[in-house]
Design a protein around this motif. Sequence first.
Motif, PDB file in Angstrom:
ATOM      1  N   ALA B  11      59.548  42.094  44.103  1.00  0.00           N
ATOM      2  CA  ALA B  11      59.061  40.705  44.057  1.00  0.00           C
ATOM      3  C   ALA B  11      59.424  40.048  42.733  1.00  0.00           C
ATOM      4  N   ILE B  12      59.293  40.796  41.634  1.00  0.00           N
ATOM      5  CA  ILE B  12      59.645  40.226  40.317  1.00  0.00           C
ATOM      6  C   ILE B  12      61.125  39.868  40.301  1.00  0.00           C
ATOM      7  N   ARG B  13      61.954  40.773  40.820  1.00  0.00           N
ATOM      8  CA  ARG B  13      63.400  40.514  40.814  1.00  0.00           C
ATOM      9  C   ARG B  13      63.754  39.326  41.699  1.00  0.00           C
ATOM     10  N   ALA B  14      63.060  39.186  42.815  1.00  0.00           N
ATOM     11  CA  ALA B  14      63.341  38.086  43.731  1.00  0.00           C
ATOM     12  C   ALA B  14      62.674  36.792  43.269  1.00  0.00           C
ATOM     13  N   GLU B  15      61.968  36.855  42.131  1.00  0.00           N
ATOM     14  CA  GLU B  15      61.254  35.699  41.578  1.00  0.00           C
ATOM     15  C   GLU B  15      60.263  35.120  42.577  1.00  0.00           C
ATOM     16  N   GLU B  16      59.645  36.036  43.345  1.00  0.00           N
ATOM     17  CA  GLU B  16      58.564  35.630  44.237  1.00  0.00           C
ATOM     18  C   GLU B  16      57.250  35.812  43.499  1.00  0.00           C
ATOM     19  N   PRO B  17      56.276  34.912  43.744  1.00  0.00           N
ATOM     20  CA  PRO B  17      55.001  35.067  43.043  1.00  0.00           C
ATOM     21  C   PRO B  17      54.312  36.378  43.424  1.00  0.00           C
ATOM     22  N   ASP B  55      37.498  44.961  45.726  1.00  0.00           N
ATOM     23  CA  ASP B  55      38.828  44.529  46.174  1.00  0.00           C
ATOM     24  C   ASP B  55      38.814  43.066  46.600  1.00  0.00           C
ATOM     25  N   ARG B  56      37.773  42.686  47.332  1.00  0.00           N
ATOM     26  CA  ARG B  56      37.707  41.328  47.865  1.00  0.00           C
ATOM     27  C   ARG B  56      37.618  40.304  46.729  1.00  0.00           C
ATOM     28  N   VAL B  57      36.713  40.564  45.780  1.00  0.00           N
ATOM     29  CA  VAL B  57      36.505  39.618  44.684  1.00  0.00           C
ATOM     30  C   VAL B  57      37.743  39.552  43.779  1.00  0.00           C
ATOM     31  N   VAL B  58      38.319  40.712  43.496  1.00  0.00           N
ATOM     32  CA  VAL B  58      39.481  40.734  42.609  1.00  0.00           C
ATOM     33  C   VAL B  58      40.687  40.078  43.287  1.00  0.00           C
ATOM     34  N   THR B  59      40.826  40.285  44.587  1.00  0.00           N
ATOM     35  CA  THR B  59      41.925  39.617  45.304  1.00  0.00           C
ATOM     36  C   THR B  59      41.785  38.106  45.200  1.00  0.00           C
ATOM     37  N   ARG B  60      40.573  37.608  45.391  1.00  0.00           N
ATOM     38  CA  ARG B  60      40.330  36.171  45.290  1.00  0.00           C
ATOM     39  C   ARG B  60      40.675  35.662  43.889  1.00  0.00           C
ATOM     40  N   ASP B  61      40.174  36.366  42.866  1.00  0.00           N
ATOM     41  CA  ASP B  61      40.426  35.927  41.491  1.00  0.00           C
ATOM     42  C   ASP B  61      41.912  36.031  41.134  1.00  0.00           C
ATOM     43  N   THR B  62      42.567  37.058  41.662  1.00  0.00           N
ATOM     44  CA  THR B  62      43.984  37.249  41.358  1.00  0.00           C
ATOM     45  C   THR B  62      44.821  36.121  41.951  1.00  0.00           C
ATOM     46  N   LEU B  63      44.483  35.721  43.177  1.00  0.00           N
ATOM     47  CA  LEU B  63      45.195  34.589  43.783  1.00  0.00           C
ATOM     48  C   LEU B  63      45.013  33.334  42.931  1.00  0.00           C
ATOM     49  N   GLY B  64      43.811  33.146  42.393  1.00  0.00           N
ATOM     50  CA  GLY B  64      43.542  31.991  41.539  1.00  0.00           C
ATOM     51  C   GLY B  64      44.347  32.040  40.250  1.00  0.00           C
ATOM     52  N   GLU B  65      44.390  33.210  39.616  1.00  0.00           N
ATOM     53  CA  GLU B  65      45.143  33.355  38.366  1.00  0.00           C
ATOM     54  C   GLU B  65      46.627  33.139  38.612  1.00  0.00           C
ATOM     55  N   LEU B  66      47.102  33.695  39.728  1.00  0.00           N
ATOM     56  CA  LEU B  66      48.541  33.594  40.025  1.00  0.00           C
ATOM     57  C   LEU B  66      48.946  32.144  40.278  1.00  0.00           C
ATOM     58  N   ALA B  67      48.055  31.387  40.914  1.00  0.00           N
ATOM     59  CA  ALA B  67      48.381  29.995  41.240  1.00  0.00           C
ATOM     60  C   ALA B  67      48.653  29.184  39.973  1.00  0.00           C
ATOM     61  N   VAL B  68      47.964  29.540  38.882  1.00  0.00           N
ATOM     62  CA  VAL B  68      48.175  28.790  37.638  1.00  0.00           C
ATOM     63  C   VAL B  68      48.968  29.606  36.620  1.00  0.00           C
ATOM     64  N   GLY B  69      49.444  30.764  37.035  1.00  0.00           N
ATOM     65  CA  GLY B  69      50.315  31.564  36.166  1.00  0.00           C
ATOM     66  C   GLY B  69      49.601  32.192  34.988  1.00  0.00           C
ATOM     67  N   LEU B  70      48.328  32.571  35.155  1.00  0.00           N
ATOM     68  CA  LEU B  70      47.584  33.144  34.037  1.00  0.00           C
ATOM     69  C   LEU B  70      47.523  34.660  34.104  1.00  0.00           C
ATOM     70  N   THR B  71      47.440  35.259  32.932  1.00  0.00           N
ATOM     71  CA  THR B  71      47.277  36.694  32.789  1.00  0.00           C
ATOM     72  C   THR B  71      46.056  36.929  31.916  1.00  0.00           C
ATOM     73  N   ALA B  72      45.089  37.720  32.392  1.00  0.00           N
ATOM     74  CA  ALA B  72      43.847  37.902  31.638  1.00  0.00           C
ATOM     75  C   ALA B  72      43.104  39.134  32.135  1.00  0.00           C
TER      76      ALA B  72
END
Lengths: 104, 288
Positions: B11-17, B55-72
């Motif tokens: 995914a990183i190589r294909a530049e997919e989120p 898993d459920r909560v982290v998946t939700r938060d991860t989608l949110g972070e990814l949408a704005v490109g954040l790492t934390a």
Amino acid sequence: MKEILSDIDRWRAEGKQVAVARVVGVEGSGPRLPGAAMAVSDAGEVAGSVSGGCVEGAVVAEALDVIAGHRPRMATFGFSDDEAFSVGLTCGGTVRVFIEPLDW
Amino acid sequence: MGSLYESLSAAIRAEEPVALAEVVEGPEDLLGTKLLVRPGGDPAVMGSLGDPGLDRVVTRDTLGELAVGLTATRHYGLHGEARARDVGVFIESFAPPPVMIIFGAVDFTAALAKVAKVLGYRVTVCDARPVFATKARFPMADEVVVSWPDKYLAEVGPSLGPRDAVCVLTHDPKFDVPAVVAALATEVGYLGAMGSRRTHDERVARLRGAGVDDAGLDRLMAPIGLDLGARTPEETAVAICGEIIALRSGRDAPSLRDRDGPIHLDGPGESGTDGPSGTDGAAVPAGG
């Protein structure tokens, strides 16, 4: 991470074991942001970096240990209450590096 | 379906989120457990942190972070409870690279494309003149498009966001007025236009004539670039890219020597700074 993928793939194709170290936290002044990554092969080869060069040597030693022990660990460099490492950052900050075997 | 790492690197190589969430603090048996989240992937979620609630909560938060490109790093209870610190999960976003669109196929364009590539941009060069807008002249660009600026921006404009940049290097009113007007209709984070002060004064008059208001003119960085005394195309490219960084960080870009205060913008404490959502550590734009 992207910049170290080819080295990781090559080492794995050569049958080497690999550990990945990633910056997961920075306090105060630190040269690299969370996500900065470094890979180490069991032959001692290195790709990428996690600091401005201050702690890479220590991370390699930790990474080789992680490869041998097959368990991940957190390493903290700089001044910190819970862990005091002899290797520090010259900039005075603290960087937390998570090191794990690449077996996933 | 390959391993988690294979999916991540593909995914990183294909530049997919894609984002990787991993337990880096907490009980020994959870350390190193991972969730890989790919909004466009099948499956969209791989791996587990050992508990369905977590898993459920982290998946939700991860989608949110990814949408704005954040790492934390975020903290949770063992079953995903908020306001608990049993586990620390490092969420790393690998957002697709930011985009730079350069209008005008000139010498400055080649230099700017080169520097922008060094900074990790996906670079498109666009010019209405097919003789100049060729891949042979701009081999470093990811894409060379023969089109009018407003027409091209009507196509791709909706996908532009705060991390992206539009640089108008045509300094020809028949190209740069429509380019600036169309770029102002997007959410692009940086918009700059090249030209002397005189060229720019004339352009301002034309832009006003085209209906651009004060707020629009305020968004436009023109004449483009930091005041570095740049002369060559390469030096000018550095001045432009320096301005993009300064604008993003809200700094006015004097020399470090002439300032006090911290060198890095992002340096919040890692511990004891949890907000209601549990975010802490340095929240940073993903570098990919």
